[in-house]
Write a protein that holds these residues in place. Structure first.
Motif, short mmCIF file in Angstrom:
data_model
loop_
_atom_site.label_atom_id
_atom_site.label_comp_id
_atom_site.label_asym_id
_atom_site.label_seq_id
_atom_site.Cartn_x
_atom_site.Cartn_y
_atom_site.Cartn_z
N UNK A 8 0.82 -1.21 0.00
CA UNK A 8 0.00 0.00 0.00
C UNK A 8 0.85 1.27 0.00
N UNK A 9 2.16 1.13 0.22
CA UNK A 9 3.03 2.31 0.27
C UNK A 9 4.30 2.16 -0.56
N UNK A 10 4.35 1.15 -1.45
CA UNK A 10 5.57 0.94 -2.23
C UNK A 10 5.24 0.41 -3.63
N UNK A 11 6.11 0.78 -4.57
CA UNK A 11 6.03 0.27 -5.95
C UNK A 11 7.41 -0.23 -6.36
N UNK A 12 7.43 -1.10 -7.35
CA UNK A 12 8.70 -1.56 -7.92
C UNK A 12 8.74 -1.15 -9.38
N UNK A 13 9.86 -0.57 -9.80
CA UNK A 13 10.06 -0.10 -11.16
C UNK A 13 11.16 -0.96 -11.79
N UNK A 14 10.91 -1.47 -13.01
CA UNK A 14 11.87 -2.29 -13.76
C UNK A 14 12.14 -1.64 -15.11
N UNK A 15 13.37 -1.77 -15.60
CA UNK A 15 13.70 -1.26 -16.93
C UNK A 15 14.80 -2.12 -17.53
N UNK A 16 14.94 -2.03 -18.83
CA UNK A 16 15.99 -2.75 -19.55
C UNK A 16 17.14 -1.83 -19.90
N UNK A 17 18.14 -2.42 -20.53
CA UNK A 17 19.30 -1.64 -20.99
C UNK A 17 18.89 -0.73 -22.14
N UNK A 18 19.55 0.39 -22.25
CA UNK A 18 19.33 1.30 -23.37
C UNK A 18 20.18 0.79 -24.54
N UNK A 19 19.59 0.62 -25.72
CA UNK A 19 20.38 0.16 -26.87
C UNK A 19 21.57 1.10 -27.12
N UNK A 20 22.70 0.52 -27.48
CA UNK A 20 23.94 1.28 -27.67
C UNK A 20 23.75 2.42 -28.67
N UNK A 21 23.00 2.18 -29.74
CA UNK A 21 22.83 3.24 -30.76
C UNK A 21 21.99 4.41 -30.26
N UNK A 22 21.34 4.27 -29.11
CA UNK A 22 20.56 5.38 -28.54
C UNK A 22 21.28 6.05 -27.37
N UNK A 61 -3.43 3.52 -1.99
CA UNK A 61 -4.51 3.64 -2.98
C UNK A 61 -4.38 4.93 -3.81
N UNK A 62 -3.17 5.19 -4.30
CA UNK A 62 -2.89 6.41 -5.05
C UNK A 62 -2.19 6.05 -6.36
N UNK A 63 -2.56 6.72 -7.44
CA UNK A 63 -1.95 6.46 -8.74
C UNK A 63 -0.81 7.44 -8.99
N UNK A 64 0.36 6.89 -9.31
CA UNK A 64 1.56 7.66 -9.60
C UNK A 64 1.94 7.45 -11.06
N UNK A 65 2.66 8.41 -11.61
CA UNK A 65 3.23 8.30 -12.95
C UNK A 65 4.74 8.12 -12.77
N UNK A 66 5.30 7.12 -13.46
CA UNK A 66 6.71 6.79 -13.28
C UNK A 66 7.39 6.75 -14.64
N UNK A 67 8.60 7.30 -14.72
CA UNK A 67 9.41 7.21 -15.93
C UNK A 67 10.88 7.05 -15.54
N UNK A 68 11.67 6.58 -16.51
CA UNK A 68 13.10 6.30 -16.27
C UNK A 68 13.90 6.87 -17.43
N UNK A 69 15.10 7.35 -17.13
CA UNK A 69 16.05 7.74 -18.18
C UNK A 69 17.44 7.33 -17.75
N UNK A 70 18.28 7.09 -18.74
CA UNK A 70 19.68 6.84 -18.46
C UNK A 70 20.44 8.16 -18.47
N UNK A 71 21.59 8.19 -17.82
CA UNK A 71 22.41 9.39 -17.91
C UNK A 71 23.89 9.03 -18.07
N UNK A 72 24.59 9.94 -18.72
CA UNK A 72 26.02 9.82 -18.95
C UNK A 72 26.70 11.01 -18.29
N UNK A 73 28.01 11.11 -18.46
CA UNK A 73 28.71 12.29 -17.93
C UNK A 73 28.26 13.55 -18.64
N UNK A 74 27.63 13.41 -19.82
CA UNK A 74 27.14 14.57 -20.57
C UNK A 74 25.77 15.03 -20.11
#
Length: 99
Positions: A8-22, A61-74
């Motif tokens: 009721x107070x936690x979510x789990x977020x999963x993501x894959x690797x970012x393709x090298x060309x992106x 019982x609350x709806x959240x919006x979740x997104x993920x991004x990768x980051x580099x030194x840039x």
């Protein structure tokens, strides 16, 4: 990227690797954004080898919006398309007496 509730107070977020060309360089980590009603409530980072994260201290019982991004030194890459995830309600305990 996907997200689901684990309580009721936690979510789990999963993501894959970012393709090298992106990638715009070597990925050094990931940023997980959790929003409620268009406001960022968590801006979390993790190491490059992580592929999931549990986010706690959320409202039941609350709806959240979740997104993920990768980051580099840039800097940060593009955010994934946000997904909605709703935390559970607390369970109700019902008791009764048999006669």
């Amino acid at each position: 990227m996907s997200a689901y509730n684990v309580s009721s107070t936690a979510i789990k977020v999963n993501w894959g690797s970012i393709p090298v060309d992106l990638q715009n360089g070597i990925i050094v980590g990931y940023q997980v954004i959790v929003m409620l009603n268009s406001s960022i409530i968590y801006n979390l980072t993790t190491l490059a080898d992580a592929r999931d994260m549990v986010v706690t201290d959320l409202q039941k019982s609350t709806t959240y919006q979740v997104s993920v991004s990768g980051f580099t030194v840039k800097g940060n890459g593009a955010q994934s398309t946000p997904v909605n995830v709703t935390t559970d309600e607390d369970g109700n305990i019902c008791s009764f007496t048999l006669f």
